[in-house]
Design a protein around this motif. Structure first.
Motif, short mmCIF file in Angstrom:
data_model
loop_
_atom_site.label_atom_id
_atom_site.label_comp_id
_atom_site.label_asym_id
_atom_site.label_seq_id
_atom_site.Cartn_x
_atom_site.Cartn_y
_atom_site.Cartn_z
N THR A 60 0.83 -1.20 0.00
CA THR A 60 0.00 0.00 0.00
C THR A 60 0.86 1.24 0.00
OG1 THR A 60 -0.12 -0.06 2.40
CG2 THR A 60 -1.93 -1.10 1.20
N ALA A 61 0.24 2.37 -0.37
CA ALA A 61 0.98 3.63 -0.41
C ALA A 61 1.31 4.08 1.00
CB ALA A 61 0.15 4.69 -1.11
N HIS A 62 2.51 4.61 1.17
CA HIS A 62 2.95 5.06 2.49
C HIS A 62 2.81 6.58 2.59
CE1 HIS A 62 4.82 1.18 1.81
NE2 HIS A 62 4.99 1.05 3.11
N HIS A 85 4.63 0.57 -11.78
CA HIS A 85 4.25 -0.70 -11.16
C HIS A 85 2.74 -0.77 -11.00
CE1 HIS A 85 4.53 -4.21 -8.52
NE2 HIS A 85 5.84 -4.25 -8.73
N SER A 86 2.19 -1.99 -11.09
CA SER A 86 0.74 -2.16 -10.97
C SER A 86 0.26 -2.07 -9.53
CB SER A 86 0.33 -3.52 -11.55
OG SER A 86 0.97 -4.56 -10.83
N GLN A 87 1.18 -2.18 -8.55
CA GLN A 87 0.78 -2.12 -7.14
C GLN A 87 0.99 -0.72 -6.57
OE1 GLN A 87 2.97 -5.85 -5.69
NE2 GLN A 87 1.11 -5.83 -4.48
N SER A 88 -0.04 -0.21 -5.92
CA SER A 88 0.07 1.09 -5.25
C SER A 88 1.13 0.99 -4.15
CB SER A 88 -1.28 1.49 -4.63
OG SER A 88 -2.26 1.62 -5.63
N GLY A 89 2.00 1.98 -4.12
CA GLY A 89 3.01 2.02 -3.06
C GLY A 89 4.35 1.41 -3.44
N ALA A 90 4.45 0.76 -4.60
CA ALA A 90 5.72 0.12 -4.99
C ALA A 90 6.88 1.11 -5.04
CB ALA A 90 5.56 -0.61 -6.32
N PRO A 91 6.73 2.31 -5.65
CA PRO A 91 7.86 3.25 -5.67
C PRO A 91 8.25 3.70 -4.26
CG PRO A 91 6.27 3.83 -7.36
CD PRO A 91 5.62 2.79 -6.48
N HIS A 92 7.26 3.84 -3.34
CA HIS A 92 7.58 4.18 -1.94
C HIS A 92 8.42 3.08 -1.30
CE1 HIS A 92 4.30 7.06 -2.48
NE2 HIS A 92 4.64 7.64 -1.35
N ASN A 121 8.46 8.12 -9.54
CA ASN A 121 7.24 7.33 -9.76
C ASN A 121 6.67 7.63 -11.15
OD1 ASN A 121 4.83 5.97 -9.66
ND2 ASN A 121 4.01 7.06 -7.89
N ALA A 122 6.66 6.60 -12.00
CA ALA A 122 6.09 6.74 -13.34
C ALA A 122 4.68 6.13 -13.40
CB ALA A 122 7.00 6.06 -14.37
N GLY A 123 4.04 6.03 -12.22
CA GLY A 123 2.68 5.50 -12.14
C GLY A 123 2.63 4.24 -11.31
N ASP A 124 1.85 4.25 -10.21
CA ASP A 124 1.74 3.05 -9.37
C ASP A 124 0.28 2.74 -9.05
OD1 ASP A 124 1.68 5.35 -7.64
OD2 ASP A 124 2.18 4.09 -5.91
N GLY A 125 -0.16 1.58 -9.51
CA GLY A 125 -1.52 1.10 -9.23
C GLY A 125 -2.57 2.16 -9.51
N ARG A 126 -3.48 2.32 -8.55
CA ARG A 126 -4.48 3.39 -8.64
C ARG A 126 -4.05 4.61 -7.84
NH1 ARG A 126 -10.36 0.52 -7.49
NH2 ARG A 126 -10.19 -1.22 -8.97
N HIS A 127 -2.80 4.63 -7.38
CA HIS A 127 -2.40 5.61 -6.38
C HIS A 127 -2.01 6.96 -6.96
CE1 HIS A 127 0.94 7.23 -3.69
NE2 HIS A 127 -0.19 7.52 -3.07
N ALA A 128 -0.98 7.00 -7.81
CA ALA A 128 -0.45 8.31 -8.24
C ALA A 128 0.27 8.20 -9.57
CB ALA A 128 0.50 8.87 -7.17
N HIS A 129 0.27 9.31 -10.28
CA HIS A 129 1.07 9.45 -11.51
C HIS A 129 1.53 10.91 -11.54
CE1 HIS A 129 2.77 8.72 -15.29
NE2 HIS A 129 1.75 8.21 -15.95
N PRO A 130 2.48 11.26 -10.65
CA PRO A 130 2.78 12.68 -10.42
C PRO A 130 3.38 13.42 -11.61
CG PRO A 130 4.30 11.27 -9.20
CD PRO A 130 3.23 10.38 -9.73
N THR A 131 4.20 12.75 -12.44
CA THR A 131 4.77 13.50 -13.58
C THR A 131 3.70 13.79 -14.63
OG1 THR A 131 5.52 11.47 -14.71
CG2 THR A 131 7.11 12.59 -13.26
N LEU A 183 -12.36 6.10 -11.04
CA LEU A 183 -12.11 4.99 -10.11
C LEU A 183 -10.75 4.34 -10.34
CD1 LEU A 183 -13.21 3.05 -7.91
CD2 LEU A 183 -14.18 1.66 -9.76
N HIS A 184 -10.39 4.09 -11.58
CA HIS A 184 -9.16 3.36 -11.89
C HIS A 184 -7.99 4.29 -12.23
CE1 HIS A 184 -12.51 0.54 -12.79
NE2 HIS A 184 -11.74 -0.27 -12.10
N SER A 185 -8.21 5.60 -12.13
CA SER A 185 -7.21 6.55 -12.64
C SER A 185 -6.27 7.08 -11.57
CB SER A 185 -7.93 7.73 -13.31
OG SER A 185 -6.98 8.67 -13.76
N ARG A 186 -5.01 6.67 -11.64
CA ARG A 186 -3.98 7.27 -10.77
C ARG A 186 -3.71 8.71 -11.20
NH1 ARG A 186 -0.19 2.48 -12.73
NH2 ARG A 186 -0.08 2.91 -14.94
N VAL A 187 -3.91 8.99 -12.50
CA VAL A 187 -3.69 10.35 -13.00
C VAL A 187 -4.67 11.32 -12.35
CG1 VAL A 187 -3.71 11.84 -15.05
CG2 VAL A 187 -2.83 9.52 -15.22
N ALA A 188 -5.94 10.94 -12.26
CA ALA A 188 -6.96 11.84 -11.71
C ALA A 188 -6.63 12.24 -10.28
CB ALA A 188 -8.33 11.18 -11.76
#
Length: 337
Positions: free
Chosen positions: A2-4, A123-130, A144-154, A182-187
């Protein structure tokens, strides 16, 4: 995994507030986000030169560590690293030792043994880059180039750069994000960025089946009706329907989705006349957006792609600079001891 979130700010920033990893927009200040945009602005010009290079990461090794497939994100990160004069290693995880049973930790140790300076992680799992940022040797930057449903900051930051280029500001702007929230880390990252930068209102427009339960807690207004949601908009951001992440019947049909939530010229006419149209790509034409709109005068979708390189150059150079500064302070502390 999970995301930290609670530790993300201390994990991402040096003692004096410089970026050393770029994992999420949570907890980052308006000042720092503006610094990223200003730095990216300075890199736009590099892409217009005959020789598209600056020496900021010369001698550094950047590893693109993509556990999920990607075309735009991976290629723009690769171009960004090369324009910063870094050596780039693209690791195809599906054919790597990880697919043969090697643990993520062992893969990282082997890559670090090759004297890598930065990992760009998708990564497909939220929190992997953390997790990776907490595990790597100090001095190695994680982006982070995108993790699960969590974040896509760039992606969110290249969207912010595009908005600022066309609108000149964030205060007073009304922005809507439309579609598969729902499925968008970008949003999630876009909502964080827009609120931090001072947008007047952030709306999400979607059917109830494509909204996370806690969406309003992110700092946005929910609209289920597209016509009402489009009123007075300065910016509309369309999202891709992520059918590969959907379980069960979340949609009646693509045709029905387009009728209710697809961006047509008629629906766009309900927004302000100078409303810009955005989409992180890849686009499903005739499902999320009409071709006449995607290719029309209000579309800035190709600007987003161009800005992706500059934003990723900015984030990579700033994180590496923060790592170098932190290492320098650590050595001074060691000398003093």
């Amino acid at each position: 995994m999970t995301a930290h979130n609670p530790s993300s700010q201390s994990l991402q920033l040096t003692g004096d507030g410089q970026l050393k990893h770029f994992l999420t927009l949570d907890g980052l200040s308006k000042t720092l986000l503006t610094d990223i945009l200003d730095t990216a602005d300075s890199f736009i010009e590099v892409g217009e030169r005959t020789i598209k290079k600056v020496p900021l990461l010369r001698g550094k090794t950047v590893v693109n560590l993509f556990f999920e497939s990607s075309t735009r994100t991976r290629s723009t990160f690769e171009l960004a690293a090369k324009r910063l004069s870094a050596d780039v290693l693209n690791l195809d995880i599906s054919t790597s030792a990880t697919s043969k049973g090697e643990s993520l930790s062992d893969t990282l140790l082997n890559l670090e043994a090759m004297a890598s300076d930065m990992f760009v992680v998708r990564h497909s799992q939220s929190g992997a880059p953390h997790f990776i940022a907490e595990s790597v040797t100090p001095g190695v930057a994680i982006i982070n180039a995108g993790d699960g449903r969590h974040a896509h900051p760039t992606q969110a930051m290249l969207d912010m750069l595009t908005i600022r280029q066309h609108k000149g500001r964030f205060d007073g702007l009304k922005v809507a994000i439309v579609g598969d929230i729902l499925h968008s880390r970008v949003a999630r990252s876009q909502i964080r960025a827009l609120n931090a930068l001072g947008a007047a209102e952030v709306r999400v427009i979607a059917p109830g089946t494509l909204l996370p339960a806690d969406v309003e807690s992110l700092g946005c207004r929910v609209e289920y009706d597209m016509a009402r949601g489009m009123r007075d908009l300065d910016v509309v951001i369309m999202l891709r329907l992520q059918k590969e992440r959907m379980e069960g019947a979340l949609l009646p049909s693509e045709r029905e989705f387009y009728r209710l939530y697809g961006l047509s010229q008629d629906k766009l006419a309900l927004a302000k006349p100078d409303c810009i149209v955005m989409h992180p790509g890849p686009i499903n034409r005739g499902v999320e957006i009409e071709s006449a709109v995607a290719d029309g005068p209000q579309s800035v979708i190709l600007n987003q792609v161009t800005n992706g390189i500059a934003v990723r150059m900015a984030v990579m150079s700033m994180a590496m600079s923060g790592q170098v500064a932190e290492r320098g302070r650590g050595q001074q502390g060691g000398d003093a001891a």
